[in-house]
Design an enzyme around this catalytic site. Structure first.
Site, PDB file in Angstrom:
ATOM      1  CB  SER A 253      -0.856   0.016   1.259  1.00  0.00           C
ATOM      2  OG  SER A 253       0.005   0.105   2.376  1.00  0.00           O
ATOM      3  CE  LYS A 254      -2.288   6.531  -2.714  1.00  0.00           C
ATOM      4  NZ  LYS A 254      -2.771   7.018  -3.976  1.00  0.00           N
ATOM      5  NE  ARG A 255      -3.643   5.372   4.626  1.00  0.00           N
ATOM      6  CZ  ARG A 255      -3.868   6.483   5.299  1.00  0.00           C
ATOM      7  NH1 ARG A 255      -3.083   6.842   6.280  1.00  0.00           N
ATOM      8  NH2 ARG A 255      -4.895   7.242   5.005  1.00  0.00           N
ATOM      9  NE  ARG A 469       3.152   8.598   3.433  1.00  0.00           N
ATOM     10  CZ  ARG A 469       2.870   7.797   2.427  1.00  0.00           C
ATOM     11  NH1 ARG A 469       3.769   6.991   1.946  1.00  0.00           N
ATOM     12  NH2 ARG A 469       1.659   7.763   1.953  1.00  0.00           N
TER      13      ARG A 469
END
Ligand code: GLU
Length: 498
Positions: A253-255, A469
């Protein structure tokens, strides 16, 4: 024997995903190994979410990786068009066959009724799905509703009991009870097909022999097989590939991991290393070699050797492989050439020069000012964010809200980025100058650099996301509780700007 034809069928609703490239690679190897064809079809039935930009990005990304196709929307082919939005006439005529045979039926239920039904089913803890209400209408009632133009969808009938049994190339026999399968909508009230209907009709008319796709589609396969049966068409052979995983084994997942192929290109990975790494996802060369080209993979390919234990997409391993490619496959001249092509990409440089030209006196000033355009993640620590205007908590809030806002932009350009920043700053009651401080640091590593809004628009969302991030992590990350509060903040903000 039927010719082997495989396909990749991405929906153009977001960034080009590494999972799409992984599935494309295995489809392509399988087809070419059997002297067959690999084709590209764009599944843009979701008109609200599909965009031309996403389609272009997907095609560019697959091309960058060298995963070419022999038929597709850009090059045409004997089954053209290859974009579902251009094939509506076919779906409209095919659905008539199922309506005539009684395998599909119009459903006039309103959204309110369906919602109530769902709530009731959930309260009674029974499986959620359509209850067949419109199947009880008489022919006259149906005709009357249709002639008076009552809004409706078209659903497929599904057996009430028994199992759907099919064979998967990797998993062997799969058995799914029909009671778990909903009376799927095939045609929406706007007359357009759903994924399930268009996908089957196209796989048939495009003569797809093997459907090789991600395991998330296993539960859809009974619906698809039923459609083949209703039409009386030969079914393709199915193969559901294991999903890529994050290092903690959750679904990629891109998280947790950059998932856009654009990120890997912009970070300066070599396409041959990325595609090689994707080939190592659940698969190994018979001689165990770790460096191989798509051609070598094709020659040695054996789909049955794909292992089902969720392959982990581990960036540290990819970094190692990419380094090996750089050291072992590039001559100094190749290195120079490829580095220059990457660093001085015309689309990027043309944006950077005007920002730099007025601010330097010598060329030697360029790298200190704008070297961050060529960096991966800037070197940061908490003190990088020390300033008298916004404290650490505010910094994290600014960074997280800006990131979410940027991710929701339809057009990633200067104007949209600027107005996002201006309005979040106003919402937080922080002066725009002060608001931009942590963004300057996150993006460029310094408090002063070329305009941060311009820099974000030139770097693009993939790199911007990674840098913001990184900055948030340097500042201690965001706890789940904080994320919830911020999400609420974002909702309030969105309501205000609506
Ligand atoms: N459009 C689907 C996707 O986005 C295709 C699934 C399939 O291969 O059947 O993944």
């Amino acid at each position: 024997m039927q010719k082997v034809r495989t396909r990749i069928a991405p929906s153009p609703t977001g960034d080009p995903h590494v999972g799409t490239a992984y599935i494309a690679l295995f489809n392509r190897c399988f087809a070419h190994q059997h002297g067959g064809e690999f084709i590209l079809r764009i599944e843009d039935t979701d008109q609200l979410r599909s965009t031309a930009k996403s389609e272009k990005d997907i095609l560019d990304a697959l091309n960058w990786l060298g995963l070419s196709w022999s038929e597709g929307p850009d090059i045409g082919g004997r089954c053209a068009p290859y974009r579902q939005s251009q094939r509506s006439a076919l779906y409209s005529s095919e659905i008539l066959k199922l309506l005539d045979s009684g395998h599909a039926f119009p459903c006039f239920c309103t959204t309110d009724r369906l919602q109530e039904l769902r709530t009731r089913q959930m309260e009674n803890k029974i499986s959620v799905g359509y209850d067949g209400h419109c199947l009880t209408l008489t022919e006259e009632q149906v005709a009357q509703k249709l002639s008076s133009g009552v809004e409706h969808v078209i659903r497929m009938r599904v057996p009430e009991s028994g199992d759907c049994v099919f064979n998967d190339m990797l998993r062997g026999e799969i058995r799914i009870n029909w009671q778990q399968i909903d009376m799927q909508v095939l045609i929406k009230s706007d007359g357009l097909p759903t994924y399930h209907f268009a996908n089957v009709v196209d796989d048939h008319y495009m003569e797809i022999s093997h459907v090789i796709r991600g395991e998330e589609w296993i539960n859809s396969t009974p619906k698809h097989l039923l459609l083949y049966q209703y039409f009386g068409w030969e079914t393709p052979i199915y193969c559901h590939m294991p999903l890529l995983r994050n290092t903690d084994k959750s679904k990629l997942s891109k998280r947790k991991n950059p998932t856009s192929i654009g990120y890997y290109r912009d970070m300066g990975y070599l396409p041959q290393a990325v595609v090689n790494y994707l080939g190592m996802m659940g698969w190994t060369m018979p001689d165990g070699s770790e460096m191989f080209s798509v051609e070598e993979m094709t020659t040695n390919f054996d789909l049955s050797r794909v292992s089902l234990g969720g392959p982990v997409f581990d960036i540290a391993k990819l970094d190692w492989l990419n380094g090996k490619y750089i050291r072992e496959t590039l001559s100094d001249d190749d290195f120079l050439q490829q580095f220059a092509n990457w660093a001085f990409r015309p689309d990027r440089v043309s944006g950077v020069i005007p920002l730099v030209k007025n601010r330097v006196e010598r060329f030697s000033d360029v790298v200190p000012l704008a070297g961050f355009f060529l960096c991966g993640l800037p070197e940061l620590n908490e003190t990088s964010f020390d300033n008298k205007k916004v404290n650490m908590d505010e910094c994290r809030k600014i960074l997280q809200l800006t990131l979410w806002q940027l991710e929701s932009l339809h057009e990633f350009n200067r104007t949209a980025i600027e107005s996002s920043c201006v309005s979040i700053a106003a919402h937080l009651g922080i002066k725009i100058r002060d608001f931009l401080l942590p963004l300057f640091v996150a993006i460029s590593g310094k408090e002063i650099s070329t305009s941060v809004i311009d820099s974000i628009s030139i770097l693009g969302l993939d790199i911007t996301r990674a840098r913001i991030r990184h900055a948030i992590n340097v500042l201690g990350g965001i706890s789940n509780k904080e994320a919830k509060e911020l999400e609420k903040d974002l909702r309030d903000f969105a309501q205000k700007t609506e």
